[in-house]
Design an enzyme around this catalytic site. Structure first.
Site, PDB file in Angstrom:
ATOM      1  CB  CYS A  14      89.151   4.855  91.837  1.00  0.00           C
ATOM      2  SG  CYS A  14      89.196   3.397  90.805  1.00  0.00           S
TER       3      CYS A  14
ATOM      4  CB  CYS B 153      89.291   0.421  92.485  1.00  0.00           C
ATOM      5  SG  CYS B 153      88.177   1.800  92.740  1.00  0.00           S
TER       6      CYS B 153
ATOM      7  CE  LYS C 233      89.544  -3.471  95.737  1.00  0.00           C
ATOM      8  NZ  LYS C 233      88.364  -2.897  96.345  1.00  0.00           N
TER       9      LYS C 233
ATOM     10  CE1 TYR D  73      85.319  -1.554  98.914  1.00  0.00           C
ATOM     11  CE2 TYR D  73      83.172  -0.738  99.567  1.00  0.00           C
ATOM     12  CZ  TYR D  73      84.310  -0.629  98.806  1.00  0.00           C
ATOM     13  OH  TYR D  73      84.443   0.402  97.926  1.00  0.00           O
TER      14      TYR D  73
ATOM     15  CD  GLU E 205      87.646  -4.745  98.938  1.00  0.00           C
ATOM     16  OE1 GLU E 205      86.809  -5.054  98.086  1.00  0.00           O
ATOM     17  OE2 GLU E 205      88.174  -3.627  98.963  1.00  0.00           O
TER      18      GLU E 205
ATOM     19  CG  HIS F 286      80.490 -28.362  82.146  1.00  0.00           C
ATOM     20  ND1 HIS F 286      80.170 -28.278  83.484  1.00  0.00           N
ATOM     21  CD2 HIS F 286      81.215 -29.506  81.995  1.00  0.00           C
ATOM     22  CE1 HIS F 286      80.660 -29.328  84.102  1.00  0.00           C
ATOM     23  NE2 HIS F 286      81.310 -30.082  83.236  1.00  0.00           N
TER      24      HIS F 286
ATOM     25  CD  GLU G 281      78.641 -25.605  84.714  1.00  0.00           C
ATOM     26  OE1 GLU G 281      77.877 -26.209  83.947  1.00  0.00           O
ATOM     27  OE2 GLU G 281      79.838 -25.946  84.898  1.00  0.00           O
TER      28      GLU G 281
HETATM   29  P1  FAD Z   1      87.479  10.677  94.519  1.00  0.00           P
HETATM   30  O1  FAD Z   1      87.904   9.654  93.553  1.00  0.00           O
HETATM   31  O2  FAD Z   1      87.834  10.454  95.944  1.00  0.00           O
HETATM   32  O3  FAD Z   1      88.092  12.074  94.021  1.00  0.00           O
HETATM   33  C1  FAD Z   1      87.978  13.255  94.757  1.00  0.00           C
HETATM   34  C2  FAD Z   1      89.207  14.104  94.451  1.00  0.00           C
HETATM   35  O4  FAD Z   1      88.971  15.434  94.897  1.00  0.00           O
HETATM   36  C3  FAD Z   1      90.439  13.616  95.199  1.00  0.00           C
HETATM   37  O5  FAD Z   1      91.545  13.609  94.340  1.00  0.00           O
HETATM   38  C4  FAD Z   1      90.624  14.657  96.284  1.00  0.00           C
HETATM   39  O6  FAD Z   1      91.953  14.753  96.706  1.00  0.00           O
HETATM   40  C5  FAD Z   1      90.131  15.888  95.573  1.00  0.00           C
HETATM   41  N1  FAD Z   1      89.715  16.978  96.455  1.00  0.00           N
HETATM   42  C6  FAD Z   1      89.067  16.902  97.635  1.00  0.00           C
HETATM   43  N2  FAD Z   1      88.809  18.133  98.094  1.00  0.00           N
HETATM   44  C7  FAD Z   1      89.311  19.009  97.176  1.00  0.00           C
HETATM   45  C8  FAD Z   1      89.334  20.423  97.080  1.00  0.00           C
HETATM   46  N3  FAD Z   1      88.768  21.192  98.008  1.00  0.00           N
HETATM   47  N4  FAD Z   1      89.946  20.992  96.006  1.00  0.00           N
HETATM   48  C9  FAD Z   1      90.506  20.228  95.039  1.00  0.00           C
HETATM   49  N5  FAD Z   1      90.487  18.886  95.085  1.00  0.00           N
HETATM   50  C10 FAD Z   1      89.894  18.280  96.134  1.00  0.00           C
HETATM   51  N6  FAD Z   1      85.098   1.550  94.107  1.00  0.00           N
HETATM   52  C11 FAD Z   1      84.852   0.603  93.179  1.00  0.00           C
HETATM   53  O7  FAD Z   1      84.019   0.821  92.303  1.00  0.00           O
HETATM   54  N7  FAD Z   1      85.526  -0.584  93.176  1.00  0.00           N
HETATM   55  C12 FAD Z   1      86.453  -0.882  94.103  1.00  0.00           C
HETATM   56  O8  FAD Z   1      87.044  -1.960  94.080  1.00  0.00           O
HETATM   57  C13 FAD Z   1      86.746   0.098  95.090  1.00  0.00           C
HETATM   58  N8  FAD Z   1      87.704  -0.136  96.004  1.00  0.00           N
HETATM   59  C14 FAD Z   1      88.005   0.826  96.916  1.00  0.00           C
HETATM   60  C15 FAD Z   1      89.008   0.570  97.832  1.00  0.00           C
HETATM   61  C16 FAD Z   1      89.341   1.512  98.771  1.00  0.00           C
HETATM   62  C17 FAD Z   1      90.456   1.227  99.739  1.00  0.00           C
HETATM   63  C18 FAD Z   1      88.645   2.752  98.803  1.00  0.00           C
HETATM   64  C19 FAD Z   1      89.004   3.785  99.822  1.00  0.00           C
HETATM   65  C20 FAD Z   1      87.649   3.012  97.898  1.00  0.00           C
HETATM   66  C21 FAD Z   1      87.314   2.053  96.942  1.00  0.00           C
HETATM   67  N9  FAD Z   1      86.314   2.278  95.997  1.00  0.00           N
HETATM   68  C22 FAD Z   1      86.031   1.317  95.058  1.00  0.00           C
HETATM   69  C23 FAD Z   1      85.513   3.516  96.006  1.00  0.00           C
HETATM   70  C24 FAD Z   1      85.979   4.502  94.923  1.00  0.00           C
HETATM   71  O9  FAD Z   1      87.353   4.745  95.058  1.00  0.00           O
HETATM   72  C25 FAD Z   1      85.184   5.785  95.065  1.00  0.00           C
HETATM   73  O10 FAD Z   1      83.817   5.492  95.020  1.00  0.00           O
HETATM   74  C26 FAD Z   1      85.500   6.791  93.947  1.00  0.00           C
HETATM   75  O11 FAD Z   1      86.864   7.093  93.912  1.00  0.00           O
HETATM   76  C27 FAD Z   1      84.677   8.051  94.156  1.00  0.00           C
HETATM   77  O12 FAD Z   1      84.990   8.995  93.163  1.00  0.00           O
HETATM   78  P2  FAD Z   1      84.785  10.546  93.444  1.00  0.00           P
HETATM   79  O13 FAD Z   1      85.036  11.219  92.138  1.00  0.00           O
HETATM   80  O14 FAD Z   1      83.507  10.791  94.138  1.00  0.00           O
HETATM   81  O15 FAD Z   1      85.913  10.924  94.499  1.00  0.00           O
HETATM   82  P1  NA7 Z   2      82.014   1.764 106.214  1.00  0.00           P
HETATM   83  O1  NA7 Z   2      81.289   1.031 105.176  1.00  0.00           O
HETATM   84  O2  NA7 Z   2      81.452   3.080 106.638  1.00  0.00           O
HETATM   85  O3  NA7 Z   2      82.213   0.851 107.490  1.00  0.00           O
HETATM   86  C1  NA7 Z   2      82.880   1.297 108.596  1.00  0.00           C
HETATM   87  C2  NA7 Z   2      83.291   0.108 109.448  1.00  0.00           C
HETATM   88  O4  NA7 Z   2      84.074   0.543 110.544  1.00  0.00           O
HETATM   89  C3  NA7 Z   2      82.127  -0.647 110.021  1.00  0.00           C
HETATM   90  O5  NA7 Z   2      82.470  -1.992 110.140  1.00  0.00           O
HETATM   91  C4  NA7 Z   2      81.978   0.008 111.384  1.00  0.00           C
HETATM   92  O6  NA7 Z   2      81.384  -0.818 112.334  1.00  0.00           O
HETATM   93  C5  NA7 Z   2      83.403   0.236 111.763  1.00  0.00           C
HETATM   94  N1  NA7 Z   2      83.576   1.334 112.692  1.00  0.00           N
HETATM   95  C6  NA7 Z   2      83.124   2.594 112.550  1.00  0.00           C
HETATM   96  N2  NA7 Z   2      83.499   3.334 113.602  1.00  0.00           N
HETATM   97  C7  NA7 Z   2      84.207   2.515 114.420  1.00  0.00           C
HETATM   98  C8  NA7 Z   2      84.867   2.693 115.648  1.00  0.00           C
HETATM   99  N3  NA7 Z   2      84.860   3.868 116.267  1.00  0.00           N
HETATM  100  N4  NA7 Z   2      85.501   1.640 116.199  1.00  0.00           N
HETATM  101  C9  NA7 Z   2      85.505   0.463 115.581  1.00  0.00           C
HETATM  102  N5  NA7 Z   2      84.895   0.215 114.414  1.00  0.00           N
HETATM  103  C10 NA7 Z   2      84.261   1.245 113.838  1.00  0.00           C
HETATM  104  O7  NA7 Z   2      83.526   2.045 105.821  1.00  0.00           O
HETATM  105  P2  NA7 Z   2      84.574   1.463 104.788  1.00  0.00           P
HETATM  106  O8  NA7 Z   2      85.835   2.183 105.077  1.00  0.00           O
HETATM  107  O9  NA7 Z   2      84.684   0.004 104.799  1.00  0.00           O
HETATM  108  O10 NA7 Z   2      84.010   1.887 103.399  1.00  0.00           O
HETATM  109  C11 NA7 Z   2      83.545   3.219 103.210  1.00  0.00           C
HETATM  110  C12 NA7 Z   2      83.500   3.515 101.755  1.00  0.00           C
HETATM  111  O11 NA7 Z   2      84.855   3.600 101.327  1.00  0.00           O
HETATM  112  C13 NA7 Z   2      82.902   2.456 100.899  1.00  0.00           C
HETATM  113  O12 NA7 Z   2      81.554   2.678 100.670  1.00  0.00           O
HETATM  114  C14 NA7 Z   2      83.733   2.614  99.649  1.00  0.00           C
HETATM  115  O13 NA7 Z   2      83.212   3.557  98.778  1.00  0.00           O
HETATM  116  C15 NA7 Z   2      85.023   3.066 100.073  1.00  0.00           C
HETATM  117  P3  NA7 Z   2      79.773  -0.842 112.588  1.00  0.00           P
HETATM  118  O14 NA7 Z   2      79.231  -1.795 111.577  1.00  0.00           O
HETATM  119  O15 NA7 Z   2      79.293   0.557 112.411  1.00  0.00           O
HETATM  120  O16 NA7 Z   2      79.652  -1.319 113.984  1.00  0.00           O
END
Ligand code: FAD
Ligand code: NA7
Length: 650
Positions: A212, A217, A220, A354, A358, A625, A630
Site C-alpha cells: 500500500c 494505494c 497511485k 482496477y 487506474e 446543496h 445529495e
Molecule cells: P502487503 O502490504 O503486500 O505486505 C506484505 C509484506 O510482506 C511486503 O512488504 C512483502 O515484501 C513482505 N513479504 C513477503 N514475503 C515475505 C517473507 N517471506 N518474509 C518477509 N517479508 C515478506 N488497497 C486499498 O485499500 N486502496 C487502494 O487504493 C489500493 N490501491 C492499490 C494499488 C495497487 C497498484 C496495488 C498493487 C494494490 C492496491 N491496494 C489498495 C491493495 C493493498 O495494497 C493491499 O490490499 C494491502 O497492501 C495488503 O496488505 P497485506 O498486509 O496483506 O500485504
Molecule cells: P485482477 O483483479 O486479478 O485482474 C486481472 C486482470 O488482468 C483482469 O482484467 C484479467 O482479465 C487480466 N488478465 C489476467 N491474465 C491475463 C493475460 N494472460 N492476458 C491478458 N489479460 C490478463 O488484478 P489487478 O492487478 O487489477 O488487481 C489485483 C489485486 O491487486 C486487487 O484486488 C488489489 O488488491 C490489488 P480477465 O477479466 O480475467 O479476462
C-alpha cells in the site's frame, strides 16, 4: 562469520546527522559492503522535524542495526585501552568484527547514553557476540585459557529448547502485519515482525510498509491527483485563470521524486512506530524451517533463526507475469511504475482490472499516449454497468482500448529510458496485431506470496491453484497456531483497511478479552479511475442472483457536478445507483457512484449501510446543496420504469 565485515574497521553512519531519508536508507543498506571508512554527513540545514523529534529513537534504531550487522560488534573509543586490547585480541585470532568508534561520532555523547540504557554498563568496550553482550572480564579470562574462540563457535543461532523466542512472529510487514504486530505488543507480548522485499525482475525494491505505502494505494492516489490537476488546469480558464494548459509542462521526474520522498518518510515512521511499540523488526526473508521455527535471511545472506508460539502470515501478493517471451526482460508492473526514474512515454497497459485502469487513467491524465489491452471485460467482479461507464469515459478522454487481445511476445526495438518495444498480440479468433510502445505495463493480477515460505513444514494448507490461504472466520489456518491476514487470504477483499482491521482484531482476540471478528461484508471501496467509482455492497448482477430480479429495485440517476457546469464538460457522465431489497423494507444492498471524490462520498454511506440503511431513510435525509452526494437523497427513478435520467443542469 559474515565476510562482509572487514576486520577491525569502523563503518559509521550517524543518523542524527543525516537529513536525506533516501540517502540514509541507501547508506544503511550498503554500509557493510562499502570500503571501511568513517562516513559522516553534515546537515544541509533542511532537516525534517521528525528527525529532530526522533533523534533518540533514530540512535536506538541505529544501535540495534549495528548490533545485528555483524557476528561480533565492539562499541569502543579510539582512546580506550580496554577497547584496544579486545580489538588486538580479535586481530590476533584473525577474527572479523565491526568496531563502532563512538568518539568519532558527531553525536557521541547521545549515542553513549543510548548504549548505556541498552547495556547498563558504564564502561567500554561493549562487546556483542551474535547479539549477546559479553563482559570484558569474561573475554579476557576466556582468552587466557584459549576458550574465547570456543565461545564464538558455540554461540550458534540456536533457539532456546524449552521456551520460544517470541510469543508471535509476523511474516510480512505490510498493512496487515504491522497493524497486528503493534496491537499484539500492546498486550505485553514479545513480537517479531519480518519484512523483506524481493526486488522486481527489473530490480525495483522499497522500504518497510508493504504494498500500500510503497507500490500501491499511496503512490497511485498521488499520481491520480497529479493527473486531475491537468484537468483542473484546463477548466481554470473558464474560471478566469489566464493559464494556457497546452504550454504547461509536467515533469515525471519531479512528481516521482516528491512522491518517493514522502514514501521515504512513511517508511521511516513505520520503523519508529515499531520501535515505540517494542516490536522487534528484522529486515529478512522469513520461511519455516521447523513447525515453530523460522529462518530469516537478510539481503546480504545473513541467516538468523527464531521460534515462536504463534505465527501470522501476512506476506501479501506480487504482480503476475504473462509467461511470454520478453515479459520479464522488457515489461514493468505497478511495482516499478511509481518509482520509474523516467517518463514511461507511449504506454501499453495489459489487463483490465482496477490496477490496470487506474494506472492507464493517470498516465493518460498526465498527457501520455495510453492503450489498454483487454482480454475479456473491464473490472471483473465489479458492477458491470459501472465498469462500462468507466471505460466509455476513459475512451472519451483519450485512452485507447484494444479489446479481446492478449500479448504473445514483447521484443526490444531500441534500448533507452524509455526504449522502444514491439508487442505482438493475438485475439481469440487468431488475428495477430503488432504495436510499438515505449513502455509495457503488466497489470494482469497478483500472486499470493505463499509458495516459498515453507508452509508445508507446519502443514498449512494453501489453495494449490491460487496460492491463497483458506482460513476460518477467526483468520486461523488449518494449523491452529498459524494465522493469516490480508491479501494472502482466500475469498477475501484485497484492500488495505481490510488487512489492518483483520490484523488488529486478531491480536485483540489472541491476547486480550475480545471476541470481535473482522466483518468482511459491505466493505466500501473506490476505483481511482479519472472518473472515480465508489461502491459498497452488492453489484447489480450479484443482487439479482442473490435475491432474484423481481425482488430488487434499482434507483438511479445521472448528475452534473456544479464545478463541471461552468467549464461545460462531461454532463451525464456522473451516475448514482442504489440497489434495494424489496423483501426487506427496501434495505440498501448495493451502493454505486461515479463522481469526483467518489471515495469521500462512499465512506459515509458505507457507515449508513452498516447500520441497515433503507430507501425510506435516504429519502428522509436532507441533502447538502450543492454537492454530488445529495443525489442519493433525491433518487426517484427506478431502472424498471425506463424513465429518463438525463440531466440538463446540476
Ligand atoms: P502487503 O502490504 O503486500 O505486505 C506484505 C509484506 O510482506 C511486503 O512488504 C512483502 O515484501 C513482505 N513479504 C513477503 N514475503 C515475505 C517473507 N517471506 N518474509 C518477509 N517479508 C515478506 N488497497 C486499498 O485499500 N486502496 C487502494 O487504493 C489500493 N490501491 C492499490 C494499488 C495497487 C497498484 C496495488 C498493487 C494494490 C492496491 N491496494 C489498495 C491493495 C493493498 O495494497 C493491499 O490490499 C494491502 O497492501 C495488503 O496488505 P497485506 O498486509 O496483506 O500485504
Ligand atoms: P485482477 O483483479 O486479478 O485482474 C486481472 C486482470 O488482468 C483482469 O482484467 C484479467 O482479465 C487480466 N488478465 C489476467 N491474465 C491475463 C493475460 N494472460 N492476458 C491478458 N489479460 C490478463 O488484478 P489487478 O492487478 O487489477 O488487481 C489485483 C489485486 O491487486 C486487487 O484486488 C488489489 O488488491 C490489488 P480477465 O477479466 O480475467 O479476462
Amino acid at each position: 562469520m559474515g565476510n562482509s565485515v572487514r576486520k577491525g574497521k569502523a563503518v559509521f553512519v550517524d543518523p542524527t546527522q543525516v537529513k536525506n531519508l533516501q540517502l540514509y536508507k541507501a547508506v544503511i543498506e550498503d554500509n557493510s559492503n562499502k570500503s571501511p571508512e568513517i562516513i559522516k554527513y553534515k546537515s544541509d540545514g533542511n532537516e525534517g522535524s521528525e528527525w529532530k523529534k526522533n533523534q533518540k529513537t533514530a540512535l536506538k534504531i541505529k544501535l540495534q542495526e549495528f548490533i545485528g550487522s555483524s557476528d561480533i560488534v565492539i562499541f569502543s573509543k579510539t582512546t580506550c585501552g580496554k577497547c584496544t586490547k579486545v580489538k588486538s585480541l580479535l586481530d590476533n585470532m584473525n577474527t572479523p568484527y565491526l568496531a563502532v568508534e563512538i568518539d568519532q561520532m558527531e553525536s557521541s555523547q547521545r549515542f553513549e547514553e543510548v548504549l548505556y540504557e541498552h547495556t547498563m554498563e558504564t564502561t567500554l568496550p561493549s562487546v556483542f557476540v551474535k547479539e549477546q553482550l559479553i563482559q570484558y572480564d569474561e573475554i579476557i579470562t576466556l582468552s587466557k585459557d584459549g576458550l574465547f574462540q570456543k565461545l564464538l563457535e558455540s554461540k550458534e543461532d540456536k533457539p532456546r529448547d524449552n521456551s520460544y523466542d517470541f510469543d508471535l512472529i509476523v511474516i510480512g510487514g505490510g498493512s496487515g502485519g504491522l497493524a497486528a504486530s503493534k496491537e499484539a505488543a500492546k498486550y505485553n507480548k514479545k513480537v517479531l515482525v519480518l519484512d523483506y522485499v524481493t526486488p522486481s525482475p527489473t530490480g525495483t525494491k522499497w522500504g518497510l510498509g508493504g504494498t500500500c505505502v510503497n507500490v500501491g494505494c499511496i503512490p497511485k492516489k498521488l499520481m491520480h491527483q497529479a493527473a486531475l490537476m491537468r484537468q483542473a488546469l484546463k477548466d481554470s480558464h473558464k474560471y478566469g485563470w489566464q493559464v494556457d494548459a497546452n504550454t504547461v509542462q509536467h515533469s515525471w521526474e519531479a512528481m516521482t521524486d516528491s512522491i518517493q520522498n514522502y514514501i521515504g518518510s512513511l517508511n521511516w515512521n513505520y520503523r519508529v512506530s515499531l520501535m515505540e511499540n517494542k516490536v522487534k523488526y528484522e529486515n529478512g526473508y522469513g520461511e519455516f524451517v521447523e513447525p515453530h521455527k523460522i529462518k530469516s535471511t537478510s539481503s546480504r545472506g545473513k541467516v538468523k533463526y527464531f521460534t515462536a508460539g504463534k505465527f501470522l502470515i501476512a506476506t501479501g501478493e506480487r504482480p503476475r507475469y504473462l509467461g511470454i517471451p520478453g515479459d520479464k526482460e522488457y515489461c514493468i508492473t505497478s511495482d516499478d511504475l511509481f518509482s520509474l526514474p523516467y517518463c514511461p512515454g507511449k504506454t501499453l497497459v495489459v489487463g483490465a482490472s482496477y490496477v490496470a485502469l487506474e494506472c492507464a487513467g493517470f498516465l493518460a491524465g498526465l498527457g501520455l499516449d495510453v492503450t489498454v489491452m483487454v482480454r475479456s471485460i473491464l473490472l471483473r467482479g465489479f458492477d458491470q454497468q459501472m465498469a462500462d461507464k468507466i471505460g466509455e469515459h476513459m475512451e472519451e478522454h483519450g485512452v485507447k482500448f484494444l479489446r479481446h487481445f492478449v500479448p504473445t511476445k514483447v521484443e526490444q526495438i531500441e534500448a533507452g529510458t524509455p526504449g522502444k518495444l514491439l508487442v505482438t498480440a493475438q485475439s481469440a479468433d487468431g488475428t495477430e496485431i503488432t504495436g510499438e510502445y515505449n513502455t509495457v505495463l503488466l497489470a494482469i493480477g497478483r500472486e499470493a506470496c505463499t509458495r516459498k515460505i515453507g508452509l508445508d513444514i507446519p502443514g498449512v494448507k494453501i489453495n494449490e491453484k491460487t496460492g491463497k490461504i483458506p482460513v476460518n472466520d477467526a483468520e486461523q489456518t488449518n494449523v491452529p497456531y498459524v494465522y493469516a491476514i490480508g491479501d494472502v487470504l482466500e475469498d477475501k477483499l484485497e484492500l488495505t483497511p481490510v488487512a489492518i482491521q483483520a490484523g488488529r482484531l486478531l491480536a485483540r482476540r489472541l491476547y486480550g478479552d475480545s471476541t470481535v471478528k473482522c466483518d468482511y461484508v459491505n466493505v466500501p471501496t473506490t476505483v481511482f479511475t479519472p472518473l472515480e467509482y465508489g461502491a459498497c455492497g452488492l453489484s447489480e448482477e450479484n443482487a439479482i442472483s442473490k435475491y432474484g430480479e423481481e425482488n430488487i429495485e434499482v434507483y438511479h440517476s445521472y448528475f452534473w457536478p456544479l464545478e463541471w457546469t461552468v467549464p461545460a464538460r462531461d454532463n451525464n457522465k456522473c451516475y448514482a445507483k442504489i440497489i434495494c431489497n424489496l423483501k426487506d423494507n427496501e434495505k440498501v444492498v448495493g451502493f454505486h457512484v461515479l463522481a469526483p471524490n467518489a471515495g469521500e462520498i462512499t465512506q459515509g454511506f458505507a457507515a449508513a449501510i452498516k447500520c441497515g440503511l433503507t430507501k425510506d431513510q435516504l429519502d428522509n435525509t436532507i441533502g447538502i446543496h450543492p454537492v454530488c452526494a445529495e443525489i442519493f437523497t433525491t433518487l426517484t427513478v427506478t431502472k424498471r420504469s425506463g424513465d429518463s435520467i438525463l440531466q440538463s443542469g446540476c
